[in-house]
Design an enzyme around this catalytic site. Structure first.
Site, PDB file in Angstrom:
ATOM      1  N   LYS A  27       0.855  -1.196   0.000  1.00 33.08           N
ATOM      2  CA  LYS A  27       0.000   0.000   0.000  1.00 33.08           C
ATOM      3  C   LYS A  27       0.880   1.232   0.000  1.00 33.08           C
ATOM      4  CE  LYS A  27      -4.471   0.803   0.312  1.00 33.08           C
ATOM      5  NZ  LYS A  27      -5.520  -0.138  -0.112  1.00 33.08           N
ATOM      6  N   GLY A  43     -18.462   8.154  -2.773  1.00 38.41           N
ATOM      7  CA  GLY A  43     -17.372   8.289  -3.750  1.00 38.41           C
ATOM      8  C   GLY A  43     -17.537   7.191  -4.778  1.00 38.41           C
ATOM      9  N   ASN A  44     -16.467   6.787  -5.430  1.00 32.51           N
ATOM     10  CA  ASN A  44     -16.570   5.795  -6.499  1.00 32.51           C
ATOM     11  C   ASN A  44     -17.243   4.506  -6.008  1.00 32.51           C
ATOM     12  OD1 ASN A  44     -16.244   4.348  -8.870  1.00 32.51           O
ATOM     13  ND2 ASN A  44     -14.141   3.781  -8.408  1.00 32.51           N
ATOM     14  N   ALA A  45     -16.709   3.904  -4.950  1.00 29.52           N
ATOM     15  CA  ALA A  45     -17.252   2.614  -4.504  1.00 29.52           C
ATOM     16  C   ALA A  45     -18.683   2.765  -3.966  1.00 29.52           C
ATOM     17  CB  ALA A  45     -16.344   1.998  -3.450  1.00 29.52           C
ATOM     18  N   GLY A  46     -18.886   3.744  -3.079  1.00 29.66           N
ATOM     19  CA  GLY A  46     -20.197   3.912  -2.433  1.00 29.66           C
ATOM     20  C   GLY A  46     -21.302   4.259  -3.414  1.00 29.66           C
ATOM     21  N   GLY A  80     -20.683   6.727   2.451  1.00 33.21           N
ATOM     22  CA  GLY A  80     -19.696   7.042   1.414  1.00 33.21           C
ATOM     23  C   GLY A  80     -20.377   7.118   0.073  1.00 33.21           C
TER      24      GLY A  80
END
Ligand code: GLU
Length: 415
Positions: free
Chosen positions: A108, A221-224, A219
């Site tokens: 990471k 954002g992209n995932a949420g 969330g």
């Protein structure tokens, strides 16, 4: 013999490994390799800001374990990034790639900035600076970065370009999560959410009327936002969503995610949920405590802690974010019989399609979206079945089961 390392860099990693030891699930001797990350890189490099001032940027790249192959894992830009957190996320990546049988170790990266405070030009300097510091330890057969919190295909493009300048040749497989035009894979942008969606669909395949299943998502954002849309389109009742500042809530009929998604994402710049005035507002804290069938934390880590764990009412939690539940909170939730589908399984769709991207780059191929999603579905559901069966057979929670499977796969390979 395995003994606790008081000076461990990542405490959560220690706790998780201790759990495997205490449950007698893995030979203690083999657990030694998980005490600390295999390799830690830190840099403090200068950039010149648009106003001419010099600023020092702190950045990390951690390889937690590389037994199964090159490092793999995203780079996040966030003001709270620190070595302990990057190490924990690299540890999760190591287990994630092993669980899903990808030929990679886990790594990471992090940059300690709030990207909202920087211009596009400055963000490009930071992205290129990151590669200038760490490029010797990166590469398609060494360690392959990707997007994570607050990083995106554009940033991957700058990083790829800088890497190629450093090594003097083209190397698209050095980084994943690129735009499709720049060698990225079809479906990578939605893959984290898509993977979780396949798991939910499989788990609830016997419930015909999906609107009976209520869901809250933290969330957007992209995932949420993507999982919200996939679930809404499939007929589930998404009752609440939130971004970092505001949540919105509609208990009876559920939210109209299509409209909300378009409102937030279709303008020139992304809007905030505080600007949406059609539904009731709810705080992020209250969203987590809603009485729903499924709660999906899809933003940052450590949002369910010992302080709010007792108040969580969801029947099931699907970790689309990495590390959203602290170990102490997890004990409380498990006592309340809340099922937790852990990050290394639930959000593995992202890295699975990243590795498809890497493979396509190395073979100079381009797979269509259907092929990508079909392969993703097969791979993630195999891991899902494996974890489910292990948890049932051994009567243990899903995280412990997933960790056991992953650690076994990693330690089967000798040092
Ligand atoms: N950042 C994502 C994760 O945490 C994706 C990593 C990758 O694609 O390598 O799984």
């Amino acid at each position: 013999m395995y003994d606790k390392n008081e000076n461990a860099i990542c405490k959560v990693c220690q706790i998780e490994i201790e759990k495997l030891k205490n449950a007698n699930l893995i030979d203690e001797e083999k657990l030694k390799i998980f005490k600390n990350p295999r390799r830690i890189l830190e840099a403090n490099f200068p950039i010149t800001r648009d106003d001419g001032k010099i600023e020092i940027i702190q950045a990390f790249r951690v390889l937690y374990n590389g037994n199964l192959g090159p490092g793999k894992g995203g780079i996040r830009f966030h003001q709270d990034v620190n070595l302990e957190e990057v190490s924990e996320l690299a540890f999760i990546m190591s287990l994630k790639t092993a669980l899903t049988e990808l030929p990679f170790g886990g790594a990471k990266g992090g940059v300690k900035i709030n990207p909202k405070d920087y211009s596009e030009n400055e963000l490009e300097k930071i992205s290129r600076g990151y590669i200038q510091e760490f490029w010797r330890y990166l590469g398609p057969k060494i360690d392959v970065p990707a997007p994570d919190v607050n990083t995106n295909p554009k940033i991957m493009g700058w990083m790829r370009d800088e890497f190629e300048k450093m090594i003097g040749e083209k190397s698209p497989a050095f980084i994943t999560g690129k735009t499709v035009a720049d060698g990225g894979s079809e479906g990578r942008d939605k893959s984290t959410a898509m993977g979780a969606f396949y798991i939910i669909q499989e788990k609830y395949k016997n419930i015909e009327n999906k609107s009976e299943i209520s869901i809250a998502i933290q969330g957007f954002g992209n995932a949420g936002a993507t999982i919200a849309k996939l679930l809404f389109d499939a007929g589930y009742k998404v009752v609440a969503v939130s971004d970092s500042k505001t949540g919105i809530f509609e208990k009876e009929n559920g939210l109209n995610i299509d409209e909300i998604y378009n409102f937030i994402y279709s303008g020139k710049t992304k809007k905030r949920l505080s600007e949406w005035d059609k539904n009731e507002k709810i705080s992020n804290g209250d969203l987590l405590e809603l009485n729903v069938d499924i709660l999906i934390p899809a933003a940052l880590g450590d949002v369910i802690t010992f302080d709010n764990a007792e108040k969580i009412q969801a029947k099931e939690i699907i970790e689309l974010a990495n590390g959203p539940i602290s170990p102490r909170a997890e004990e409380v939730l498990l006592k309340k019989n809340i099922l937790i589908i852990p990050d290394l399984l639930a959000n593995s769709g992202g890295v699975i399609v990243s590795v498809f991207e890497w493979e396509q780059n190395l073979k100079n191929e381009h797979w269509d979206l259907e092929t990508v999603n079909e392969k993703l579905k097969t791979k993630i559901l195999k891991a899902y079945e494996e974890v489910k069966n292990e948890a049932q057979e051994k009567n243990i929670d899903w995280r412990l089961a997933a960790h056991k499977i992953a650690v076994e796969k990693i330690t089967q390979k000798s040092e």
